[in-house]
Write a protein that holds these residues in place. Sequence first.
Motif, PDB file in Angstrom:
ATOM      1  N   ALA A  32      25.145 -40.363 -30.265  1.00  0.00           N
ATOM      2  CA  ALA A  32      26.281 -39.333 -29.670  1.00  0.00           C
ATOM      3  C   ALA A  32      26.311 -39.308 -28.254  1.00  0.00           C
ATOM      4  CB  ALA A  32      25.776 -37.715 -30.428  1.00  0.00           C
ATOM      5  N   GLN A  33      25.245 -39.317 -27.629  1.00  0.00           N
ATOM      6  CA  GLN A  33      25.598 -39.441 -26.087  1.00  0.00           C
ATOM      7  C   GLN A  33      26.199 -40.647 -25.829  1.00  0.00           C
ATOM      8  OE1 GLN A  33      21.987 -38.781 -24.570  1.00  0.00           O
ATOM      9  NE2 GLN A  33      21.621 -36.713 -24.873  1.00  0.00           N
ATOM     10  N   GLY A  34      25.945 -41.859 -26.298  1.00  0.00           N
ATOM     11  CA  GLY A  34      26.540 -43.437 -26.084  1.00  0.00           C
ATOM     12  C   GLY A  34      27.918 -43.060 -26.396  1.00  0.00           C
ATOM     13  N   GLU A  55      35.534 -32.343 -27.258  1.00  0.00           N
ATOM     14  CA  GLU A  55      35.708 -31.430 -28.551  1.00  0.00           C
ATOM     15  C   GLU A  55      36.911 -32.008 -29.362  1.00  0.00           C
ATOM     16  OE1 GLU A  55      36.004 -27.458 -27.313  1.00  0.00           O
ATOM     17  OE2 GLU A  55      33.982 -27.356 -26.239  1.00  0.00           O
ATOM     18  N   GLU A  56      37.817 -32.354 -29.019  1.00  0.00           N
ATOM     19  CA  GLU A  56      39.160 -32.766 -29.512  1.00  0.00           C
ATOM     20  C   GLU A  56      38.885 -34.190 -30.057  1.00  0.00           C
ATOM     21  OE1 GLU A  56      42.458 -32.186 -26.931  1.00  0.00           O
ATOM     22  OE2 GLU A  56      42.245 -30.034 -27.281  1.00  0.00           O
ATOM     23  N   GLU A  57      38.031 -35.098 -29.212  1.00  0.00           N
ATOM     24  CA  GLU A  57      38.119 -36.365 -29.550  1.00  0.00           C
ATOM     25  C   GLU A  57      37.169 -36.367 -30.830  1.00  0.00           C
ATOM     26  OE1 GLU A  57      38.123 -40.879 -29.331  1.00  0.00           O
ATOM     27  OE2 GLU A  57      39.573 -38.935 -28.469  1.00  0.00           O
ATOM     28  N   LEU A  60      34.618 -31.697 -32.524  1.00  0.00           N
ATOM     29  CA  LEU A  60      33.132 -30.834 -32.074  1.00  0.00           C
ATOM     30  C   LEU A  60      33.555 -29.410 -32.044  1.00  0.00           C
ATOM     31  CD1 LEU A  60      31.233 -33.231 -29.769  1.00  0.00           C
ATOM     32  CD2 LEU A  60      31.059 -33.152 -32.318  1.00  0.00           C
ATOM     33  N   ARG A  61      32.705 -28.603 -32.384  1.00  0.00           N
ATOM     34  CA  ARG A  61      32.945 -27.152 -32.045  1.00  0.00           C
ATOM     35  C   ARG A  61      32.193 -27.098 -30.762  1.00  0.00           C
ATOM     36  NH1 ARG A  61      30.497 -25.762 -37.978  1.00  0.00           N
ATOM     37  NH2 ARG A  61      32.597 -25.581 -39.019  1.00  0.00           N
ATOM     38  N   PRO A  62      32.602 -25.908 -30.134  1.00  0.00           N
ATOM     39  CA  PRO A  62      32.367 -25.875 -28.749  1.00  0.00           C
ATOM     40  C   PRO A  62      30.609 -25.482 -28.274  1.00  0.00           C
ATOM     41  CG  PRO A  62      34.377 -24.547 -28.982  1.00  0.00           C
ATOM     42  CD  PRO A  62      33.786 -24.913 -30.425  1.00  0.00           C
ATOM     43  N   PRO A  63      30.159 -25.063 -29.267  1.00  0.00           N
ATOM     44  CA  PRO A  63      28.475 -25.074 -29.086  1.00  0.00           C
ATOM     45  C   PRO A  63      27.997 -26.204 -29.212  1.00  0.00           C
ATOM     46  CG  PRO A  63      29.128 -23.224 -30.627  1.00  0.00           C
ATOM     47  CD  PRO A  63      30.197 -24.087 -30.295  1.00  0.00           C
ATOM     48  N   LYS A  67      25.900 -28.306 -26.027  1.00  0.00           N
ATOM     49  CA  LYS A  67      24.723 -28.621 -26.152  1.00  0.00           C
ATOM     50  C   LYS A  67      24.496 -30.222 -26.008  1.00  0.00           C
ATOM     51  CE  LYS A  67      20.344 -29.176 -28.893  1.00  0.00           C
ATOM     52  NZ  LYS A  67      19.726 -30.091 -27.734  1.00  0.00           N
ATOM     53  N   LEU A  68      25.275 -31.122 -26.372  1.00  0.00           N
ATOM     54  CA  LEU A  68      25.441 -32.574 -26.247  1.00  0.00           C
ATOM     55  C   LEU A  68      25.539 -32.761 -24.613  1.00  0.00           C
ATOM     56  CD1 LEU A  68      25.825 -35.519 -27.190  1.00  0.00           C
ATOM     57  CD2 LEU A  68      28.126 -35.000 -27.337  1.00  0.00           C
TER      58      LEU A  68
END
Length: 140
Positions: A32-34, A55-57, A60-63, A67-68
Amino acid sequence: MKETVGRSVGMLSNLIRRHFSTFSFHGTLSGAQGKTLHFILARGQECDVFQKDIEEEYSLRPPTATKLLKDMEKNGLIYREAVPYDARLKRIVATEKAMQYQELIHQSLEETEDRLTSGISSQDLAVFFRVINQMIRNMS
């Protein structure tokens, strides 16, 4: 068992997620980080990237995005800095450490895409994208 879109998409999603979970460099960079780092680096330094963009790309939800990004910041891959036109906004900037992974990330994502699309004609891919984009719109 009856074949359904939801089940098939779920299975493919799990396989892709599992594939990316093996995408790690010295325990520093998760899949996910990559992918997120690839997005940040691909936008270039001329284009500000904010948490909302990530988040849009990746839907993802904001939380989850928070965290990511916190984990990426903790690992020295990014930092956040205020923008001069709005003190509430923090743009996300890749560090020198992150840039060392740029080619490896790009190569891994390209190999994954090649594996996913192997044996599929460009016409079939065009249909796939048309259908999957409609499904995304239906669910949004």
